[in-house]
Write an enzyme that holds these catalytic residues in place. Structure first.
Site, short mmCIF file in Angstrom:
data_model
loop_
_atom_site.label_atom_id
_atom_site.label_comp_id
_atom_site.label_asym_id
_atom_site.label_seq_id
_atom_site.Cartn_x
_atom_site.Cartn_y
_atom_site.Cartn_z
N ASP A 152 -40.32 129.64 48.43
CA ASP A 152 -40.17 131.09 48.61
C ASP A 152 -38.81 131.47 49.19
O ASP A 152 -38.55 132.64 49.41
CB ASP A 152 -41.28 131.65 49.49
CG ASP A 152 -41.28 131.06 50.90
OD1 ASP A 152 -40.29 130.40 51.27
OD2 ASP A 152 -42.27 131.26 51.62
N ASP B 11 -43.60 123.86 45.82
CA ASP B 11 -44.44 124.23 46.95
C ASP B 11 -45.72 124.86 46.40
O ASP B 11 -45.70 125.52 45.36
CB ASP B 11 -43.68 125.23 47.83
CG ASP B 11 -44.50 125.65 49.03
OD1 ASP B 11 -45.02 124.78 49.73
OD2 ASP B 11 -44.62 126.87 49.27
N CYS C 73 -10.34 109.02 86.12
CA CYS C 73 -10.43 110.50 86.12
C CYS C 73 -11.60 110.96 85.27
O CYS C 73 -12.37 111.86 85.66
CB CYS C 73 -9.13 111.10 85.59
SG CYS C 73 -7.66 110.70 86.55
#
Length: 975
Positions: free
Chosen positions: A853, A654, A78
């Site tokens: 940020d 960063d 099935c």
């Protein structure tokens, strides 16, 4: 061609959109009609599965996700039959089928999918319906926490994670919201559900209906503060950590409550969820305490001040009454007076004293007995239980000696009425002094609240009138006079002045404001006069949100506090058991009169054990530390973040906007064909009109300053990590780095000297090509902030490893790093590669703080142990970062880490003091020193020590108010 609209997931910014646009441009017969971070509309004759695979290969999700409960599938055949049907459809992208459920991603409607399954002879169970739930999360401090929660969701089953980071999650699930919250709570975290973001995926379309987008609000809306479903209660009747546990348990049992934080230091409860608040108050009352709703900060402060003042006066009065009775009795015994019952006269005299002492107990000391009775009815024990048992036992023993002296040996006919009075007096005096010291812990928050003026000058039809702040509405025009405080957040429409924003940002320099600039509530005008339009009022102002954030952080609990709570929950019952054992040992093995030694030892054990100090140890430090951080312009999401920050050993910075000013400028232009510098700049700026990158803005602004007219751009495409391309004046133009040039086989070796010369100046060189021929290089420089060098040096002096992370070329990055003395540089990093770098550092055993940020660096911020957002506190930054620096200075990072270390050290000092006090005090009270000294500790001394322990904890926590960073900015230094 077919036109179709599909939802997108995990697409965070326009760079992500550019990557998708570029990837699909490679597919034949595929045209994007519209695309943003939430959905894509396209026309295509290409197979939909090919489109799905292209987008998925970039790390994003596309298509409708369905989890359909199935019935009728009895075996593997099935399942295979359903899978085979799915595999033959181009609008089904991926699937997983079991006998109970089908998980399908595709471009078809749910009704179409249901009809397909039904045509195979199986059924889709209508209940339970899969739906999307969005939660704000707290308590997740690093990527490991995210991974742990992911595992919990996977174990639960029927949960598809759409988005998950340290602050929020979006899930597709058949579970109820309360079940999901229970899963999150079991994992050790907290969740707050936004009821407006529950969206059913059960589409009611027929097969011919084009799939429509059904998603929640945008991310910025989903992560707005949950203040609308967080209510604050003012509590009374709590005396120790056991009371805190009882109140939390009572509130959690109320329907609709998702989480609760009770603060012993503040006597408040923050209740998250959507319960009936009257039921919550009743639950607190049923638990034996009192509660009332705090409507706003002004009301809360007023009621809390009233409570503190009343508590202090009541305790002080009661202490004087009790000590007024106890001190003369103690002096009588010390200076030779008899405290033995040896005659009828002494019986009458001490019987009268006993009645006066009883009157003292039912008046001054009644709260101890009332509270202990309430606790007994609720099957718990508190500090009041210990005091009531100790003083009650001393009084009952003494009165029994007075009434029936013949029952006791002659040496045991001693009364202890003075001990009962002195214990009540000393403990009550301790409560009074503790209440006075506790009222000082929230001074930082009180000062923030005082920044909000109560009136504003409204300008209507040219007439200025002073009105209460409650009358001010959005879009009203307000007048700001010299020396006045800004009433609400708004935008300047006329005039210019300098405004002191130091109370919000920590910046010592006043900020110049003119037309178009934002002004914030609570800041102070210095010179000129302004007209400004109200934008955010009431609880929507930045000041109000900061106050709420500080309040929630002060009520949060770090891991150390949860440890203390666990110990406190079993502390009082353990003390009672120790007291019983002590009494039995002295009674059976002690010297004569054993009954007296038994009473003194057991009573002293009960009195000296002080769960109050243990309960106050961490909340007091958190309250003062978070408040002091707010004064320094540092917003902290929760106390767990402070504990994590105290153990950081690596800071990843960063470059753009963090180490630099974030205001790049064009500094050099080199042309290699017949175009002049202005013509080259004009062509470049025309191309960059479609970009949102900071460097693009620098190029466009430079062109505008020269008055250059920009040409229209078509077929614009952003290539993530490389550059941009488009058609300008029918010419194919590309602007980007070496990777972009190499990809299109554009020769650049002949201009290497110019490239190196620009990079050696710390500027970013970008190549410009037209029709696959190099025509120029533009150098763009983002100047370093003047305080970056001193801040980096300061962090290195703190023993921190400083790493610079940037997408710039290595040569440019190395120049910047050399200027700042940074040895560890990671350059040429694609936007989606920063999180990978954080993970690599963590795999090396580093504990990482990521500084960015708060928006572009979101994945890296989420993965790091501590995410620190730089800048002026934008909405997204405040709601997504664990630390938000209101002033744009790297010294704020060092301040935050120094304060976190100081706060954690203060917590440990308090916990150490509380643990040592009890660890040493209880054995001494039980009599372990009796063989050496021949004397037992007096219950009176035990009572004094108990009161002193609480006062010591509160006083030590308040030392944090005196914390000063190792670096003090000069007002002349550029920020």
């Amino acid at each position: 061609m077919n036109t179709i609209t599909l939802p997108l997931a995990n697409v965070h910014c326009m760079n992500c959109v550019g990557k998708i646009r570029s990837a699909l441009a490679q597919l034949p017969d595929c045209q994007i009609v519209n695309i943003d971070t939430k959905q894509i509309t396209l026309t295509s004759d290409s197979p939909l599965k090919a489109i799905y695979q292209e987008i998925k290969s970039l790390g994003y999700q596309v298509g409708f996700n369905y989890q359909l409960p199935l019935s009728g599938l009895s075996c593997g055949r099935c399942v295979a039959k359903v899978e085979n049907a799915f595999s033959q459809r181009d609008d089904i992208f991926s699937y997983a089928v079991t006998k109970q459920q089908a998980n399908v991603t595709g471009a078809l409607s749910e009704q179409t999918l249901t009809n397909l399954i039904s045509s195979l002879g199986y059924q889709v169970v209508s209940e339970p319906t899969a739906h999307t739930l969005t939660f704000s999360l707290s308590g997740l401090s690093c990527g490991r926490c995210v991974a742990k929660l992911t595992d919990k969701f996977n174990e639960a089953g029927n949960i598809e994670i759409i988005e998950l980071d340290k602050t929020h999650t979006k899930l597709l699930t058949t579970h109820s919201a309360s079940d999901v919250i229970a899963i999150i709570t079991d994992a050790g975290y907290h969740a707050f559900k936004d009821p407006n973001t529950v969206v059913s995926n059960a589409a009611e379309e027929n097969e011919e209906t084009e799939p429509r987008l059904t998603v929640e609000n945008s991310q910025s809306e989903a992560i707005k503060p949950t203040t609308n479903n967080v209510q604050q209660l003012l509590l009374s009747g709590m005396t120790c950590a056991s009371c805190v546990a009882s109140v939390e348990k009572a509130i959690k049992q109320v329907a609709g409550v998702e989480s609760v934080n009770v603060s012993l230091a503040e006597r408040t409860a923050l209740v998250a969820g959507n319960p009936n608040i009257e039921q919550v108050i009743q639950a607190v009352k049923d638990a034996g305490y009192s509660a009332e709703v705090s409507e706003d900060e002004q009301t809360r402060r007023q009621r809390q001040q009233e409570q503190n003042t009343q508590t202090f006066k009541t305790h002080l009065r009661n202490a004087f009454i009790a000590l007024g009775l106890g001190v003369p009795m103690m002096a009588w015994g010390i200076f030779g007076g008899s405290m033995m019952i040896d005659s009828t006269t002494s019986q009458l005299a001490w019987g009268f004293v006993g009645l006066i002492t009883l009157l003292l107990l039912v008046t001054v000391g009644k709260d101890f007995y009332i509270n202990s009775w309430k606790a007994f009815k609720h099957h718990r024990a508190t500090m009041d239980t210990l005091v009531a048992l100790g003083t009650g036992a001393a009084w009952l023993f003494s009165m029994l000696v007075v009434l029936k002296p013949d029952m006791f040996p002659t040496a045991a006919r001693h009364v202890y009425f003075e001990a009962t009075a002195m214990i009540i007096g000393l403990i009550t005096l301790g409560h009074a002094l503790e209440a006075r010291a506790r009222s000082q812990t929230s001074k930082a928050l009180e000062r923030l609240i005082d920044l909000q003026p109560q009136t504003a000058i409204v300008v209507e039809n040219g007439i200025e009138t002073e009105r209460p702040l409650s009358d001010v509405k959005s879009d009203m025009i307000l007048r700001l006079r010299p020396g006045a405080k800004v009433a609400v957040d708004g935008v300047v429409i006329e005039g210019n002045t300098y405004i002191d924003e130091s109370m919000l940002t920590g910046e010592p320099l006043a900020v110049h404001k003119q037309t178009g600039d934002k002004v914030r509530a609570g800041t102070i005008n210095q010179q000129g006069s302004l007209l400004f339009k109200a934008e955010h009022i009431g609880s929507d102002t930045m000041l109000a949100r900061i106050i709420q954030l500080v309040r929630q952080a002060q009520s949060s609990k770090p891991a150390l506090a949860r440890l203390a709570d666990t110990i406190s929950s079993i502390f009082v019952p353990s003390v009672m058991i120790i007291a019983i054992i002590t009494a039995m040992v002295w009674y059976y093995f002690g010297p004569a009169p054993s009954s007296v030694y038994m009473l003194v030892a057991a009573t002293t054990v009960l009195i000296i054990a002080c769960p109050c100090a243990l309960g106050l140890a961490t909340p007091m430090s958190v309250t003062v530390g978070v408040g002091r951080a707010a004064e320094l312009g540092i917003l902290i999401r929760d106390a767990e973040a402070m504990q994590q920050a105290a153990n950081i050993d690596t800071v990843v910075l960063d470059k753009t906007g963090t180490l630099t000013k974030g205001k790049p400028q064009v500094v050099s232009i080199h042309s290699y064909n017949n175009l002049s510098e202005d013509q080259l700049l004009q062509l470049t700026a025309s191309l960059e009109q479609g970009s949102e990158h900071p460097l693009a803005n620098a190029i466009i602004q430079s062109a505008k300053q020269k008055g250059l007219t920009l040409a229209p751009v078509s077929d614009f495409a952003a290539i993530a990590g490389m550059g941009v391309s488009g058609i300008v004046n029918t010419q194919s133009v590309m602007l980007g780095n070496e990777k972009l040039m190499d990809k299109h086989n554009i020769e650049i070796s002949q201009v290497q000297d110019d490239f190196d010369r620009i990079a050696a100046q710390g500027a970013t060189p970008v190549y410009l090509a037209q029709n696959n021929q190099l025509i120029g290089i533009i150098g763009i420089s983002d100047p370093l902030r003047r305080d970056s060098l001193s801040a980096v040096k300061r962090m290195q002096d703190m023993g921190l490893t400083v790493v610079m992370l940037t997408g710039d070329s290595y040569k440019t990055a190395q120049v910047i790093a050399n200027k700042l003395g940074i040895n560890d540089v990671v350059a040429d990093v694609l936007p989606d590669g920063k999180a990978t770098q954080i993970k690599q550092l963590q795999q090396q055993g580093k504990r990482v703080a990521m500084v960015g940020d708060g928006i572009n660096d979101a994945p890296a911020l989420a993965l790091a142990e501590v995410g620190i957002a730089m800048g002026s506190g934008t909405d997204v930054a405040i709601e997504s970062a664990q630390f938000t620096l209101m002033r744009h200075s790297l010294h704020g990072v060092a301040d935050a880490l120094e304060l976190s270390k100081a706060t954690l050290r203060n917590m440990k000092e308090n916990l150490f003091g509380a643990f040592i006090y009890n660890s040493l005090g209880i054995p001494v009270a039980a009599g372990v020193l009796y063989p050496l000294t021949g004397a037992l500790l007096s219950p009176v001394i035990a009572g004094a020590a108990m009161a002193l322990s609480s006062i010591t904890v509160v006083t030590n926590a308040n030392r944090l108010r005196l914390f000063k960073p190792s670096y003090q900015p000069q007002v002349t230094e550029e920020k």
